[in-house]
Design a protein around this motif. Structure first.
Motif, PDB file in Angstrom:
ATOM      1  N   UNK A  40       1.174  -1.276  -0.326  1.00 56.05           N
ATOM      2  CA  UNK A  40       0.259  -0.324  -0.254  1.00 56.05           C
ATOM      3  C   UNK A  40       0.965   1.460  -0.101  1.00 56.05           C
ATOM      4  N   UNK A  41       2.020   1.165   0.507  1.00 52.35           N
ATOM      5  CA  UNK A  41       3.539   2.496   0.437  1.00 52.35           C
ATOM      6  C   UNK A  41       3.867   2.246  -1.123  1.00 52.35           C
ATOM      7  N   UNK A  42       4.032   1.749  -1.176  1.00 54.82           N
ATOM      8  CA  UNK A  42       4.407   1.595  -3.070  1.00 54.82           C
ATOM      9  C   UNK A  42       3.255   2.058  -3.919  1.00 54.82           C
ATOM     10  N   UNK A  43       2.103   1.883  -3.706  1.00 53.97           N
ATOM     11  CA  UNK A  43       1.242   1.339  -4.306  1.00 53.97           C
ATOM     12  C   UNK A  43       0.911   3.500  -4.146  1.00 53.97           C
ATOM     13  N   UNK A  44       0.796   3.823  -2.712  1.00 54.27           N
ATOM     14  CA  UNK A  44      -0.194   5.369  -3.083  1.00 54.27           C
ATOM     15  C   UNK A  44       1.508   6.220  -3.590  1.00 54.27           C
ATOM     16  N   UNK A  45       2.581   5.511  -3.474  1.00 51.04           N
ATOM     17  CA  UNK A  45       3.613   7.011  -3.857  1.00 51.04           C
ATOM     18  C   UNK A  45       3.647   6.679  -6.024  1.00 51.04           C
ATOM     19  N   UNK A  76      -9.258   3.944  -3.085  1.00 48.66           N
ATOM     20  CA  UNK A  76     -10.122   3.236  -3.142  1.00 48.66           C
ATOM     21  C   UNK A  76      -9.611   2.120  -3.977  1.00 48.66           C
ATOM     22  N   UNK A  77      -8.771   2.699  -4.938  1.00 44.43           N
ATOM     23  CA  UNK A  77      -7.590   1.084  -5.335  1.00 44.43           C
ATOM     24  C   UNK A  77      -6.859   0.843  -4.775  1.00 44.43           C
ATOM     25  N   UNK A  78      -6.539   1.527  -3.235  1.00 40.66           N
ATOM     26  CA  UNK A  78      -5.083   0.670  -1.948  1.00 40.66           C
ATOM     27  C   UNK A  78      -5.906   0.092  -1.641  1.00 40.66           C
ATOM     28  N   UNK A 101      -6.397  -6.027  -0.290  1.00 40.41           N
ATOM     29  CA  UNK A 101      -7.502  -7.080  -0.379  1.00 40.41           C
ATOM     30  C   UNK A 101      -6.746  -8.312  -1.917  1.00 40.41           C
ATOM     31  N   UNK A 102      -6.509  -7.485  -3.014  1.00 37.27           N
ATOM     32  CA  UNK A 102      -6.277  -8.604  -4.030  1.00 37.27           C
ATOM     33  C   UNK A 102      -4.653  -8.859  -3.505  1.00 37.27           C
ATOM     34  N   UNK A 103      -4.347  -8.630  -3.124  1.00 36.43           N
ATOM     35  CA  UNK A 103      -3.405  -9.115  -2.293  1.00 36.43           C
ATOM     36  C   UNK A 103      -2.845 -10.319  -1.475  1.00 36.43           C
ATOM     37  N   UNK A 104      -3.296  -9.705  -0.222  1.00 34.87           N
ATOM     38  CA  UNK A 104      -4.215 -10.413   0.570  1.00 34.87           C
ATOM     39  C   UNK A 104      -4.341 -11.590   0.381  1.00 34.87           C
ATOM     40  N   UNK A 105      -5.988 -11.715  -0.789  1.00 32.75           N
ATOM     41  CA  UNK A 105      -5.967 -12.601  -1.002  1.00 32.75           C
ATOM     42  C   UNK A 105      -5.428 -13.841  -1.704  1.00 32.75           C
TER      43      UNK A 105
END
Lengths: 179, 149
Positions: free
Chosen positions: B44-49, B55-57, B62-66
């Protein structure tokens, strides 16, 4: 420049990442055979107290999220009205904790669980919720999820399992259930 | 495409595989559920950057966790899981691409195939812009649009 406030939270004092939060009274529905009595009350009939025990096997809370200086992941606690409350990040690591907490609920006509503090949930825990809901229904009761957080609502909608749950908006008394 | 499963909103084709550029971030953790939160946090930190919206985060987490949960469950004891996060500019935003692979501690120990069921497939389809599940791991694609203005 102000000095950051000191926190006395046990999880901030140690690197141990597994803690179980014990509360002063057992949540409603926790029978005398439940682990709470041995882990948190000094044994069945023992003195009431508020404490935090460390238990790697249970793994109720882990240091994964910074929140106002508090480091916590999952908590099982009791609201002022005696309702069981689940909060934090409910993922596969928390399934055993959630299963145990909900499994201890007796099949009353209305077993309410406050889930307003759930910040993350995945399909592993969703399955637990479905399983426990089905158990209570089969025993003549039901599982009511009170004030579901946006994260929980979202996954329930995404998964297409809306009809499997009774959701209660809370103070307004609104309740919705499909199917 | 042999035994792989793809998301309905866009299969991860050759152009979307994660070997198209250098890794932005690589992360290796023990294949144990207690590290799920750590991975979600880093991703999430990388994607936030990269400019992902809230919402995308959330959907990325969720996707990564699953995917990670299934992959971890299929690994033999002592295994690790490697995540490789890359990003590609798009005309209208950025595409974050994740490759998630298991790595047994003992090379002779073969991980089981991830046990993917309809619920997980349904969720991944809803929260990603493409995913692929193979015997050796997952590939996920999550796009983020440029902020308006």
């Amino acid at each position: 420049m102000s000095t950051p406030p000191q926190t006395d939270h046990p999880a901030s004092r140690a690197h141990r990442s597994h803690t179980i939060r014990c509360i002063s009274r057992p949540p409603r529905g926790y029978g005398r055979g439940h682990d709470w009595w041995t882990r948190c009350s000094g044994g069945v009939g023992g003195p009431r107290r508020t404490t935090e025990a460390v238990d790697d096997d249970v793994g109720v809370a882990t240091a994964s999220e910074q929140n106002g200086g508090m480091v916590q992941r999952v908590t099982v606690a009791e609201n002022a009205d005696g309702t069981l409350a689940l909060a934090g990040e409910l993922d596969a690591y928390a399934t055993e904790t959630v299963e145990r907490a909900l499994g201890a609920l007796s099949a009353s006509a209305d077993a309410a669980v406050d889930v307003s503090g759930v910040t993350f949930v995945d399909s592993a825990v969703l399955r637990v919720l479905v399983r426990q809901s089905e158990r209570l229904v089969s025993q003549g009761g039901r599982l009511r999820l009170v004030r579901p957080s946006p994260a929980l609502r979202r996954l329930i909608e995404l998964s297409g399992l809306r009809s499997a749950f009774t959701l209660d908006a809370g103070a307004s008394g609104d309740e919705d259930r499909d199917g | 495409m042999n035994d792989a499963t793809s998301g309905a909103r866009g299969a991860v084709g050759d152009e979307a595989r994660l070997d198209t550029g250098g890794a932005l971030v690589e992360l290796v953790v023990p294949a144990r559920p207690r590290f799920l939160a750590t991975v979600r946090l880093v991703a999430a930190s990388v994607a936030s950057d990269l400019g992902f919206s809230v919402d995308d985060l959330d959907e990325l987490r969720i996707a990564i966790d699953e995917a990670l949960t299934l992959l971890m469950a299929a690994q033999p004891p002592g295994a690790t899981v490697r995540l490789t996060f890359t990003a590609e500019p798009q005309l209208d935003g950025v595409a974050g691409r994740l490759r998630i692979e298991g790595a047994p501690a003992d090379a002779s120990a073969s991980p089981a195939a991830p046990a993917v069921d309809a619920l997980v497939t349904h969720i991944l389809d809803a929260v990603t812009d493409g995913f692929e599940i193979g015997a050796d791991g997952f590939a996920l694609v999550k796009k983020a649009a440029h902020a308006p203005g």
